[in-house]
Design an enzyme around this catalytic site. Structure first.
Site, mmCIF file in Angstrom:
data_model
loop_
_atom_site.group_PDB
_atom_site.id
_atom_site.type_symbol
_atom_site.label_atom_id
_atom_site.label_comp_id
_atom_site.label_asym_id
_atom_site.label_seq_id
_atom_site.Cartn_x
_atom_site.Cartn_y
_atom_site.Cartn_z
ATOM 1 N N LYS A 1 13.913 -14.342 -10.350
ATOM 2 C CA LYS A 1 13.505 -13.328 -11.333
ATOM 3 C C LYS A 1 12.505 -13.914 -12.322
ATOM 4 O O LYS A 1 11.517 -13.289 -12.687
ATOM 5 C CB LYS A 1 14.726 -12.792 -12.113
ATOM 6 C CG LYS A 1 15.546 -11.784 -11.374
ATOM 7 C CD LYS A 1 14.811 -10.457 -11.252
ATOM 8 C CE LYS A 1 15.199 -9.694 -10.006
ATOM 9 N NZ LYS A 1 14.814 -10.255 -8.710
ATOM 10 N N CYS B 1 0.837 -1.189 0.000
ATOM 11 C CA CYS B 1 0.000 0.000 0.000
ATOM 12 C C CYS B 1 0.879 1.250 0.000
ATOM 13 O O CYS B 1 1.824 1.361 0.778
ATOM 14 C CB CYS B 1 -0.950 0.076 1.177
ATOM 15 S SG CYS B 1 -2.084 -1.297 1.275
ATOM 16 N N HIS C 1 22.396 -35.482 -6.451
ATOM 17 C CA HIS C 1 21.697 -35.932 -5.241
ATOM 18 C C HIS C 1 20.182 -35.837 -5.413
ATOM 19 O O HIS C 1 19.447 -35.858 -4.444
ATOM 20 C CB HIS C 1 22.185 -35.126 -4.039
ATOM 21 C CG HIS C 1 23.653 -35.263 -3.825
ATOM 22 N ND1 HIS C 1 24.220 -36.359 -3.224
ATOM 23 C CD2 HIS C 1 24.692 -34.468 -4.196
ATOM 24 C CE1 HIS C 1 25.544 -36.233 -3.213
ATOM 25 N NE2 HIS C 1 25.848 -35.081 -3.806
ATOM 26 N N GLU D 1 18.948 -16.434 -7.675
ATOM 27 C CA GLU D 1 18.376 -15.143 -8.046
ATOM 28 C C GLU D 1 17.814 -15.189 -9.475
ATOM 29 O O GLU D 1 16.750 -14.647 -9.753
ATOM 30 C CB GLU D 1 19.439 -14.044 -7.901
ATOM 31 C CG GLU D 1 19.101 -12.697 -8.503
ATOM 32 C CD GLU D 1 17.899 -11.997 -7.860
ATOM 33 O OE1 GLU D 1 17.363 -12.499 -6.853
ATOM 34 O OE2 GLU D 1 17.480 -10.955 -8.403
ATOM 35 N N TRP E 1 -2.436 -2.887 -1.831
ATOM 36 C CA TRP E 1 -2.093 -4.302 -1.978
ATOM 37 C C TRP E 1 -3.006 -5.014 -0.989
ATOM 38 O O TRP E 1 -2.872 -4.848 0.229
ATOM 39 C CB TRP E 1 -0.620 -4.526 -1.640
ATOM 40 C CG TRP E 1 -0.165 -5.930 -1.918
ATOM 41 C CD1 TRP E 1 0.293 -6.422 -3.103
ATOM 42 C CD2 TRP E 1 -0.109 -7.023 -0.984
ATOM 43 N NE1 TRP E 1 0.615 -7.752 -2.962
ATOM 44 C CE2 TRP E 1 0.376 -8.138 -1.688
ATOM 45 C CE3 TRP E 1 -0.453 -7.166 0.357
ATOM 46 C CZ2 TRP E 1 0.551 -9.391 -1.078
ATOM 47 C CZ3 TRP E 1 -0.277 -8.407 0.955
ATOM 48 C CH2 TRP E 1 0.221 -9.495 0.238
ATOM 49 N N ASN F 1 -2.449 1.708 5.613
ATOM 50 C CA ASN F 1 -1.512 0.680 5.181
ATOM 51 C C ASN F 1 -1.208 -0.176 6.393
ATOM 52 O O ASN F 1 -0.829 0.353 7.436
ATOM 53 C CB ASN F 1 -0.223 1.344 4.661
ATOM 54 C CG ASN F 1 0.899 0.338 4.447
ATOM 55 O OD1 ASN F 1 0.643 -0.835 4.204
ATOM 56 N ND2 ASN F 1 2.129 0.809 4.537
ATOM 57 N N GLY F 2 -1.388 -1.492 6.259
ATOM 58 C CA GLY F 2 -1.083 -2.372 7.381
ATOM 59 C C GLY F 2 -2.257 -3.288 7.683
ATOM 60 O O GLY F 2 -3.136 -3.488 6.851
ATOM 61 N N GLU G 1 9.071 -14.703 -10.668
ATOM 62 C CA GLU G 1 8.384 -13.465 -10.316
ATOM 63 C C GLU G 1 7.851 -12.736 -11.561
ATOM 64 O O GLU G 1 6.752 -12.189 -11.549
ATOM 65 C CB GLU G 1 9.428 -12.628 -9.583
ATOM 66 C CG GLU G 1 9.172 -11.212 -9.321
ATOM 67 C CD GLU G 1 10.290 -10.621 -8.440
ATOM 68 O OE1 GLU G 1 9.940 -9.974 -7.477
ATOM 69 O OE2 GLU G 1 11.496 -10.793 -8.713
ATOM 70 N N ARG H 1 4.163 -0.060 -4.678
ATOM 71 C CA ARG H 1 3.895 -0.611 -3.352
ATOM 72 C C ARG H 1 2.644 -1.485 -3.335
ATOM 73 O O ARG H 1 2.412 -2.219 -2.371
ATOM 74 C CB ARG H 1 3.755 0.516 -2.331
ATOM 75 C CG ARG H 1 4.993 1.377 -2.218
ATOM 76 C CD ARG H 1 4.805 2.417 -1.162
ATOM 77 N NE ARG H 1 4.756 1.823 0.154
ATOM 78 C CZ ARG H 1 5.803 1.631 0.931
ATOM 79 N NH1 ARG H 1 6.987 2.023 0.528
ATOM 80 N NH2 ARG H 1 5.678 1.080 2.103
ATOM 81 N N LYS I 1 6.063 -4.175 -4.015
ATOM 82 C CA LYS I 1 7.493 -3.903 -3.874
ATOM 83 C C LYS I 1 7.962 -4.026 -2.431
ATOM 84 O O LYS I 1 9.009 -4.570 -2.147
ATOM 85 C CB LYS I 1 7.757 -2.490 -4.395
ATOM 86 C CG LYS I 1 9.190 -2.048 -4.304
ATOM 87 C CD LYS I 1 9.982 -2.639 -5.421
ATOM 88 C CE LYS I 1 11.444 -2.289 -5.353
ATOM 89 N NZ LYS I 1 12.243 -3.274 -6.085
HETATM 90 O O1 M6R Z 1 12.897 -4.187 0.376
HETATM 91 P P1 M6R Z 1 13.597 -5.483 0.629
HETATM 92 O O2 M6R Z 1 14.965 -5.526 0.040
HETATM 93 O O3 M6R Z 1 13.605 -5.874 2.071
HETATM 94 O O4 M6R Z 1 12.730 -6.581 -0.140
HETATM 95 C C1 M6R Z 1 13.029 -7.937 0.010
HETATM 96 C C2 M6R Z 1 12.271 -8.774 -0.988
HETATM 97 O O5 M6R Z 1 10.893 -8.632 -0.803
HETATM 98 C C3 M6R Z 1 12.621 -8.403 -2.439
HETATM 99 O O6 M6R Z 1 13.990 -8.503 -2.684
HETATM 100 C C4 M6R Z 1 11.868 -9.308 -3.427
HETATM 101 O O7 M6R Z 1 12.316 -10.633 -3.316
HETATM 102 C C5 M6R Z 1 12.026 -8.789 -4.850
HETATM 103 N N1 M6R Z 1 10.730 -8.552 -5.423
HETATM 104 C C6 M6R Z 1 12.735 -9.719 -5.754
HETATM 105 O O8 M6R Z 1 12.899 -9.192 -7.021
#
Ligand code: M6R
Length: 617
Positions: free
Chosen positions: A490, A2, A509, A486, A75, A102-103, A493, A27, A612
């Site tokens: 990516k 949010c 394994h 990573e 969100w 927000n929350g 996501e 957000r 985000k």
């Molecule tokens: O703001 P932060 O770095 O704490 O966020 C951590 C994760 O939520 C963030 O890196 C998330 O995994 C990304 N969307 C990945 O691309």
């Protein structure tokens, strides 16, 4: 989660609110809404879906000119992303009060029952609407908005940033903060509120980070901050070093494309002024930590989530190698629930781009309660994590808007190397000349990152070629392992396809059973130039999977004469010491995922179901 924006001042409020929401949309983008007070009193528009839907709604039903208002991009937590559940929520029978939140209000059920018993009518399924009705009711009883507001926020449990305006008090925005972010932007004859500084950076660089359990009374010509129990607070002002243009797309097809291209700058800015030309690291920020602690550290625990945790994994290799301190990397949300061992000689390093990830905040609070010192690696000035830590190393990646983290990651990896070198210097765990040579090598990375960025087309082409892939596997060893993880994150996501990262040595394994004819596998190949290189082992792993039908895409160092013979495709990266290679190797993976997602017609900046900044546990 949010985005929140508030404004009071002479500007056209709707423009300020929509501009702020545009910059905060990362957000949350399930729905958006605004309320303003104009000549016709309180007016509200809200709409499910992305911000453009709200803009269209306002175009169809224009709002009055106004000089005060609040805006929200959601969100969803309580209640589906519908028009009705979108914020703002109106309070009381007269509907003169508007609230955004927000929350999560944890005790909303009992508060709602109380209101229902009195005959309150609810228009949404949200927890937030409860607060709107309670404050409206309290205002009717007390006739004073700050008092009514304080009485109610003191009754709420959970995490919340709440903003309220009331038609009868058209010069004031009330705000409260507990366990959710809120910053104030200070203007001349105008003031702003935002979930982060991106909300108002276009208008002012002067900001105040609101502390835990504090209330803000915001007027055009004054800002008053109080604790929840009414004590005045003298807040500390800071200057925002983000540039407003950095939070706009500036001609790029997406924020992600722009942020990938920003990486040479992000790495260079994170290094700037922190290594002298001899390669000696100078991190004054870490002076907040007790030298005795650094000398006597028995372990270092890195807490982080998602991509930031992979930055932590890479830092672990560097810290253990150069500073000889045992490091464990913990997902923040797992860390505190298993009674971890924390001694007075433990340093906790929390890595977070936003500095607002609730899981990481809770992990660091827990660590502090247990007596550990906390060092944050954070990209956002004034963020809660930065405020609550004993010391902060800021990454200077600038605002990262795309949900998928790119430049924040390479900046976090850079900060991890700086920390590792500094700890090595302080503890004299390696000869000074060796550490300085590493520092000099690190200074060469921005130029190498530039070369990777200039040569991303082959990675993008492969992204397009594999647009119909159902699954992609990633393999790496040593520092290549977190890079593989990573790369897989990516792709999951952004492209919503099955992707998994494995330690190449783990293949036999179990995971090798996944390999069948045509399975794309991206392999991070270490440099062959070092004496203890793992390249031959990775080449063997490649042969094992190719024998079983895998299509191999290698990420390999220029000059590796062997790798081409074993791979269908090779994406080349510049030569560097192996330990620094993640900063380079991860970038083609970002471009591959972005392009594959784009080829599938997906939104790379705002992937489904995500936000985000994850400010709920
Ligand atoms: O703001 P932060 O770095 O704490 O966020 C951590 C994760 O939520 C963030 O890196 C998330 O995994 C990304 N969307 C990945 O691309």
């Amino acid at each position: 989660m949010c985005g929140i924006v508030g404004y009071v001042g002479p500007k056209a409020t709707l423009d300020v609110l929509l501009g702020g929401l545009r910059r905060l949309e990362y957000r949350g983008y399930d729905s958006a809404g605004v309320s303003v007070i104009g000549a016709h009193g309180l007016e509200t528009r809200k709409k499910a879906g992305k911000l453009d839907n709200l803009v269209a709604e306002i175009a169809a039903h224009p709002m009055s000119e106004s000089h005060i208002g609040i805006g929200h991009t959601r969100w969803a937590t309580h209640g589906a992303p519908t028009d009705g559940n979108a914020h703002p929520h109106l309070g009381g029978p007269t509907q003169k009060l508007s609230l955004i939140h927000n929350g999560i209000i944890e005790n909303f059920a009992e508060l709602k029952a109380e209101l229902l018993a009195e005959g309150a009518k609810f228009a949404s399924e949200t927890d937030s609407e409860v607060a709107a009705h309670l404050i409206a009711r309290e205002y009717e009883a007390t006739g004073d908005l700050p008092t009514a507001f304080a009485n109610v926020v003191n009754r709420l449990h959970g995490a919340f940033t709440i903003l309220v305006i009331h038609e009868d008090q058209p010069d004031v925005v009330m705000a409260a903060r507990r366990n959710a972010p809120l910053v104030i932007g200070l203007g001349e004859g105008e003031n702003f509120l935002g979930s982060d500084v991106a909300a108002f950076v276009e208008f002012t660089k002067r900001a105040i980070s609101v502390g835990q359990d504090q209330i803000v009374i915001l007027r055009a010509d004054s800002v008053e901050v109080r604790t929840f129990d009414g004590h005045p607070v003298t807040p500390e002002e800071f200057t925002v070093d983000w540039d407003a243009s950095a939070a706009s797309k500036g001609g790029w097809s997406s924020f992600m494309a722009k942020e990938i291209a920003d990486q040479p700058q992000a790495v260079a800015d994170t290094l700037m002024g922190r290594i002298d030309s001899d390669g000696l690291v100078r991190l004054t920020e870490v002076e907040g930590l007790d030298l005795g602690l650094v000398m006597n550290l028995d372990r270092l625990i890195i807490v982080a989530c998602g991509t930031a945790a992979y930055a932590g994994d890479i830092a672990k290799y560097a810290i253990e190698k150069w500073a000889r301190i045992p490091v464990s990397v913990e997902l923040s949300h797992e860390f505190r629930y298993r009674d971890p061992i924390i001694t007075p000689n433990t340093l906790v390093v929390a890595i977070s781009q936003s500095g607002e990830t609730m899981d990481t905040l809770m992990a660091t609070r827990y660590a502090k309660e247990k007596g550990a010192k906390v060092l944050a690696i954070c990209n956002t000035q004034g963020a809660t994590l930065a405020r609550e830590s004993d010391a902060v190393i800021y990454t200077h990646a600038g605002p990262e808007v795309a949900v998928a983290s790119t430049k924040a990651l390479t900046a976090q990896i850079t900060a991890g190397y700086l920390l590792a070198l500094l700890l090595g210097q302080m503890r004299q765990s390696l000869p000074a000349a060796e550490l300085m040579a590493l520092g000099q090598e690190l200074l060469k990375m921005p130029a190498r990152v530039t070369r990777v960025i200039e040569e991303l087309e082959p990675a993008k082409e492969l992204g397009r070629e594999f647009a119909n892939a159902k699954s992609v596997l990633f393999l790496g060893r040593n520092v290549g392992f977190p890079v593989a993880m990573e790369g897989a994150l990516k792709l999951k996501e952004l492209a919503y396809i099955h992707a998994e990262g494995f330690a190449a040595g783990e293949l036999k394994h179990g995971p090798i059973a996944l390999i069948e004819e045509g399975q794309p596998v991206i392999v991070i190949v270490p440099s062959p130039r070092e004496a203890d290189s793992l390249q031959p082992k990775v080449i063997s792993n490649i042969q094992e999977i190719r024998a079983r039908g895998a299509k191999v895409i290698a990420i390999a160092e220029e000059g590796d004469t062997q790798v081409e013979a074993y791979s269908e495709h090779v994406l080349w990266i510049p030569q560097s010491q192996s330990i620094f290679s993640p900063i380079l190797a991860v970038i083609p993976l970002q471009a591959f995922a972005m392009e594959l997602s784009t080829a599938k017609g997906l939104d790379v900046d705002q992937p489904r179901n995500l936000a985000k900044s994850v400010t709920v546990e």
